[in-house]
Design an enzyme around this catalytic site. Structure first.
Site, PDB file in Angstrom:
ATOM      1  N   SER A 142      35.888   8.360  -5.305  1.00  0.00           N
ATOM      2  CA  SER A 142      35.234   7.937  -6.546  1.00  0.00           C
ATOM      3  C   SER A 142      35.968   8.507  -7.748  1.00  0.00           C
ATOM      4  CB  SER A 142      33.802   8.469  -6.519  1.00  0.00           C
ATOM      5  OG  SER A 142      33.230   8.400  -7.783  1.00  0.00           O
ATOM      6  N   TYR A 167      27.021  15.468  -5.002  1.00  0.00           N
ATOM      7  CA  TYR A 167      27.621  14.222  -4.517  1.00  0.00           C
ATOM      8  C   TYR A 167      29.122  14.196  -4.841  1.00  0.00           C
ATOM      9  CZ  TYR A 167      29.261   9.406  -4.660  1.00  0.00           C
ATOM     10  OH  TYR A 167      30.027   8.278  -4.497  1.00  0.00           O
ATOM     11  N   LYS A 171      32.811  14.296  -2.433  1.00  0.00           N
ATOM     12  CA  LYS A 171      34.015  13.443  -2.489  1.00  0.00           C
ATOM     13  C   LYS A 171      35.273  14.309  -2.598  1.00  0.00           C
ATOM     14  CE  LYS A 171      31.963   9.568  -2.019  1.00  0.00           C
ATOM     15  NZ  LYS A 171      31.990   8.978  -0.681  1.00  0.00           N
TER      16      LYS A 171
HETATM   17  P1  NAD Z   1      25.466   2.054   0.403  1.00  0.00           P
HETATM   18  O1  NAD Z   1      24.402   3.084   0.433  1.00  0.00           O
HETATM   19  O2  NAD Z   1      25.104   0.662   0.054  1.00  0.00           O
HETATM   20  O3  NAD Z   1      26.230   2.020   1.796  1.00  0.00           O
HETATM   21  C1  NAD Z   1      26.403   3.183   2.583  1.00  0.00           C
HETATM   22  C2  NAD Z   1      26.013   2.833   4.007  1.00  0.00           C
HETATM   23  O4  NAD Z   1      26.211   3.987   4.818  1.00  0.00           O
HETATM   24  C3  NAD Z   1      24.548   2.419   4.144  1.00  0.00           C
HETATM   25  O5  NAD Z   1      24.468   1.196   4.858  1.00  0.00           O
HETATM   26  C4  NAD Z   1      23.913   3.563   4.922  1.00  0.00           C
HETATM   27  O6  NAD Z   1      22.866   3.108   5.753  1.00  0.00           O
HETATM   28  C5  NAD Z   1      25.104   4.104   5.697  1.00  0.00           C
HETATM   29  N1  NAD Z   1      25.007   5.522   6.065  1.00  0.00           N
HETATM   30  C6  NAD Z   1      24.774   6.590   5.270  1.00  0.00           C
HETATM   31  N2  NAD Z   1      24.770   7.724   6.003  1.00  0.00           N
HETATM   32  C7  NAD Z   1      25.023   7.351   7.285  1.00  0.00           C
HETATM   33  C8  NAD Z   1      25.153   8.060   8.497  1.00  0.00           C
HETATM   34  N3  NAD Z   1      24.975   9.392   8.588  1.00  0.00           N
HETATM   35  N4  NAD Z   1      25.429   7.371   9.632  1.00  0.00           N
HETATM   36  C9  NAD Z   1      25.589   6.033   9.592  1.00  0.00           C
HETATM   37  N5  NAD Z   1      25.476   5.305   8.462  1.00  0.00           N
HETATM   38  C10 NAD Z   1      25.191   5.964   7.327  1.00  0.00           C
HETATM   39  O7  NAD Z   1      26.603   2.592  -0.585  1.00  0.00           O
HETATM   40  P2  NAD Z   1      27.868   1.850  -1.199  1.00  0.00           P
HETATM   41  O8  NAD Z   1      27.637   1.640  -2.642  1.00  0.00           O
HETATM   42  O9  NAD Z   1      28.263   0.721  -0.336  1.00  0.00           O
HETATM   43  O10 NAD Z   1      28.940   3.012  -1.091  1.00  0.00           O
HETATM   44  C11 NAD Z   1      29.827   3.098   0.004  1.00  0.00           C
HETATM   45  C12 NAD Z   1      30.729   4.303  -0.191  1.00  0.00           C
HETATM   46  O11 NAD Z   1      31.416   4.191  -1.435  1.00  0.00           O
HETATM   47  C13 NAD Z   1      29.996   5.640  -0.230  1.00  0.00           C
HETATM   48  O12 NAD Z   1      30.794   6.609   0.412  1.00  0.00           O
HETATM   49  C14 NAD Z   1      29.915   5.938  -1.706  1.00  0.00           C
HETATM   50  O13 NAD Z   1      29.829   7.308  -1.960  1.00  0.00           O
HETATM   51  C15 NAD Z   1      31.236   5.371  -2.206  1.00  0.00           C
HETATM   52  N6  NAD Z   1      31.229   5.031  -3.631  1.00  0.00           N
HETATM   53  C16 NAD Z   1      30.313   4.154  -4.105  1.00  0.00           C
HETATM   54  C17 NAD Z   1      30.299   3.856  -5.465  1.00  0.00           C
HETATM   55  C18 NAD Z   1      29.286   2.892  -6.018  1.00  0.00           C
HETATM   56  O14 NAD Z   1      29.134   2.838  -7.249  1.00  0.00           O
HETATM   57  N7  NAD Z   1      28.601   2.122  -5.208  1.00  0.00           N
HETATM   58  C19 NAD Z   1      31.231   4.454  -6.324  1.00  0.00           C
HETATM   59  C20 NAD Z   1      32.161   5.332  -5.800  1.00  0.00           C
HETATM   60  C21 NAD Z   1      32.166   5.619  -4.434  1.00  0.00           C
HETATM   61  N1  UFG Z   2      23.075   3.443 -17.888  1.00  0.00           N
HETATM   62  C1  UFG Z   2      22.073   3.158 -18.796  1.00  0.00           C
HETATM   63  N2  UFG Z   2      20.857   2.791 -18.330  1.00  0.00           N
HETATM   64  C2  UFG Z   2      20.558   2.713 -16.992  1.00  0.00           C
HETATM   65  C3  UFG Z   2      21.592   3.005 -16.065  1.00  0.00           C
HETATM   66  C4  UFG Z   2      22.834   3.374 -16.538  1.00  0.00           C
HETATM   67  O1  UFG Z   2      22.291   3.227 -19.997  1.00  0.00           O
HETATM   68  O2  UFG Z   2      19.435   2.397 -16.634  1.00  0.00           O
HETATM   69  C5  UFG Z   2      24.407   3.799 -18.376  1.00  0.00           C
HETATM   70  C6  UFG Z   2      24.852   5.176 -17.937  1.00  0.00           C
HETATM   71  O3  UFG Z   2      24.400   6.156 -18.847  1.00  0.00           O
HETATM   72  C7  UFG Z   2      26.379   4.996 -17.940  1.00  0.00           C
HETATM   73  C8  UFG Z   2      26.588   3.521 -17.588  1.00  0.00           C
HETATM   74  O4  UFG Z   2      25.334   2.888 -17.839  1.00  0.00           O
HETATM   75  O5  UFG Z   2      26.846   5.189 -19.231  1.00  0.00           O
HETATM   76  C9  UFG Z   2      26.969   3.313 -16.133  1.00  0.00           C
HETATM   77  O6  UFG Z   2      26.029   4.007 -15.326  1.00  0.00           O
HETATM   78  P1  UFG Z   2      25.926   3.798 -13.745  1.00  0.00           P
HETATM   79  O7  UFG Z   2      24.820   4.675 -13.256  1.00  0.00           O
HETATM   80  O8  UFG Z   2      25.872   2.357 -13.432  1.00  0.00           O
HETATM   81  O9  UFG Z   2      27.333   4.323 -13.217  1.00  0.00           O
HETATM   82  P2  UFG Z   2      27.994   5.760 -13.342  1.00  0.00           P
HETATM   83  O10 UFG Z   2      29.266   5.579 -14.081  1.00  0.00           O
HETATM   84  O11 UFG Z   2      27.077   6.773 -13.858  1.00  0.00           O
HETATM   85  O12 UFG Z   2      28.184   6.142 -11.799  1.00  0.00           O
HETATM   86  C10 UFG Z   2      28.909   5.331 -10.868  1.00  0.00           C
HETATM   87  C11 UFG Z   2      28.343   5.514  -9.464  1.00  0.00           C
HETATM   88  C12 UFG Z   2      28.505   6.920  -8.991  1.00  0.00           C
HETATM   89  C13 UFG Z   2      29.924   7.338  -9.102  1.00  0.00           C
HETATM   90  C14 UFG Z   2      30.431   7.087 -10.496  1.00  0.00           C
HETATM   91  C15 UFG Z   2      31.890   7.335 -10.573  1.00  0.00           C
HETATM   92  O13 UFG Z   2      26.959   5.204  -9.476  1.00  0.00           O
HETATM   93  O14 UFG Z   2      28.155   6.983  -7.622  1.00  0.00           O
HETATM   94  O15 UFG Z   2      30.226   5.722 -10.861  1.00  0.00           O
HETATM   95  O16 UFG Z   2      32.513   6.649  -9.536  1.00  0.00           O
HETATM   96  F1  UFG Z   2      30.036   8.672  -8.842  1.00  0.00           F
END
Ligand code: NAD
Ligand code: UFG
Length: 358
Positions: A142, A167, A171
């Site tokens: 991330s 969290y 990472k």
């Molecule tokens: P998500 O929660 O939709 O998907 C994660 C999946 O992993 C889920 O289906 C959950 O059931 C499964 N899971 C969690 N723990 C588990 C375990 N112990 N055993 C088996 N399955 C398990 O999340 P996502 O948004 O698809 O994110 C996927 C990856 O990308 C994560 O590692 C997250 O940290 C990373 N990531 C996501 C974002 C974002 O904004 N979505 C940003 C940066 C990094």
């Molecule tokens: N925001 C609002 N109102 C809301 C939700 C979000 O104003 O209800 C704003 C936040 O303050 C931020 C922007 O919208 O300025 C984006 O927020 P998000 O929560 O959508 O995303 P973030 O950038 O905070 O976080 C995301 C993922 C994290 C990850 C991070 C960096 O959710 O898991 O990007 O990869 F760590």
């Protein structure tokens, strides 16, 4: 290490469909990646414990691709369960590891739960891979590792800053664990540092499925627009940005998913320059919260009700990616724009509301 290219590809470098294990494959990013892997000819097995997703996503994937991925209900915290999966699927050639908890705020409340799930899962999968001599590993990292970056756009050369949440720390620690394991000579790996993945598949059949009140901006916007949430709160309008709201690099989920296909192919074809590589995945463009709201309103013709509130603790004012390394090395570039992201997110929300998905 065994040169995997000899059985992953024939002499003409045509793909012979090696099997890829996708952990967290029923989740948001995982499910879109499974679709792209299948479209590229890969055979996929999903391992997920369904703690944050639904089994029905497997049906949805099948509807899109015409091919049902294999699904194994496995908790990655349990190494024995992973071992059994590998014993059953001896032809796995690489792993894309998504499974983790991902909510920043929740991780502040329950740090041990986050360290336990995210780190045990990673260590277990790597240990079982080592035992089975499987060497190719793609990891979901991330942009949170950059914290509040010293320069923009932020490239992979930027310092990794002390994490502001457990969290984020998982990472950083995960990247270190992977890097140390690569040093043994038994693993090749790519960590992909995502910026802000948003939107849904253009079919409207899969998308983000937040349980409870969404933390993230785009799911909150779509839920507010459909009437599930009252009013959108914009967290802070006094940042040092042109309109005072935070800026992020939003990337369409389909673009993000395609980068994983490029990454696993790079590993399988032995194209890496280093056994451990890190790539930013973003569009290179930053948009403010107000610009996202405007893009949603323009794409859907729906007026959003919003109010400005206090800043959310831990939010960095602005961050967007230098993704030129991924462009040059992975041969990948994000194609879709903010409008595509909003339109697809809205289509998904409407399908959910209409009961067309579950
Ligand atoms: P998500 O929660 O939709 O998907 C994660 C999946 O992993 C889920 O289906 C959950 O059931 C499964 N899971 C969690 N723990 C588990 C375990 N112990 N055993 C088996 N399955 C398990 O999340 P996502 O948004 O698809 O994110 C996927 C990856 O990308 C994560 O590692 C997250 O940290 C990373 N990531 C996501 C974002 C974002 O904004 N979505 C940003 C940066 C990094
Ligand atoms: N925001 C609002 N109102 C809301 C939700 C979000 O104003 O209800 C704003 C936040 O303050 C931020 C922007 O919208 O300025 C984006 O927020 P998000 O929560 O959508 O995303 P973030 O950038 O905070 O976080 C995301 C993922 C994290 C990850 C991070 C960096 O959710 O898991 O990007 O990869 F760590």
């Amino acid at each position: 290490m065994e040169p995997l290219s000899k059985f992953a590809f024939n002499n003409n470098q045509r793909l012979m469909k090696p099997k890829i294990l996708v952990t967290g494959g029923t989740g948001y990013i995982g499910s879109h990646t499974v679709v792209e892997l299948q479209k590229s000819g890969f055979d996929v097995v999903i391992a997920d414990n369904l703690c944050n997703s639904k089994k029905e996503i497997v049906d949805q994937i099948e509807k899109i691709t015409g091919k049902r991925p294999k699904f194994e209900k496995v908790d990655l915290k349990n190494r024995e369960q992973i071992s059994q999966l590998f014993d059953k699927n001896t032809d796995i050639k690489g792993v894309i590891h998504f499974a983790a908890y991902k909510a920043v705020g929740e991780s502040m409340q329950f740090p041990l739960m986050y360290y336990h799930n995210n780190l045990f899962s990673l260590i277990n999968i790597l240990q079982v891979m080592m035992k089975h001599n499987i060497n190719n590993f793609v990891f979901s990292s991330s942009c949170t590792v950059y914290g509040n970056p010293d320069y923009l756009p932020v490239s992979e050369k930027a310092h990794v800053k002390p994490a502001i949440s457990p969290y984020g720390n998982t990472k950083q620690m995960s990247e270190e664990i992977i890097s140390d394991t690569v040093q043994t000579g038994n693993l090749r790996s790519i960590s992909l540092r995502y910026f802000n993945p948003v939107g849904a598949h253009n079919s409207g059949l899969i998308g983000e499925l937040p349980f409870g009140i969404p933390n993230n901006l785009v799911p909150f916007i779509t839920q507010a627009a459909i009437g599930k949430r009252k009013i959108l709160k914009v967290f802070g309008n006094d940042y040092q940005t042109p309109d005072g709201t935070c800026i992020r690099d939003y990337i369409h989920i389909e673009d993000l998913a395609k980068a994983h296909v490029a990454a696993i192919e790079r590993l399988l074809k032995l194209k890496q320059k280093d056994d451990y590589e890190v790539f930013n995945l973003g569009t290179g463009k930053g948009y403010s919260v107000l610009e996202v709201i405007k893009a949603f309103e323009e794409a859907t013709k729906i007026k959003l009700q919003y109010e400005f509130t206090e800043r959310r603790p831990g939010d960095v004012p602005q961050v967007w990616a230098d993704s030129s390394l991924a462009n040059n090395e992975l041969g990948w570039k994000a194609q879709k724009d903010l409008r595509d992201m909003m339109k697809s997110a809205w289509k998904w929300e409407k399908n959910l509301e209409a009961g067309k998905i579950f």
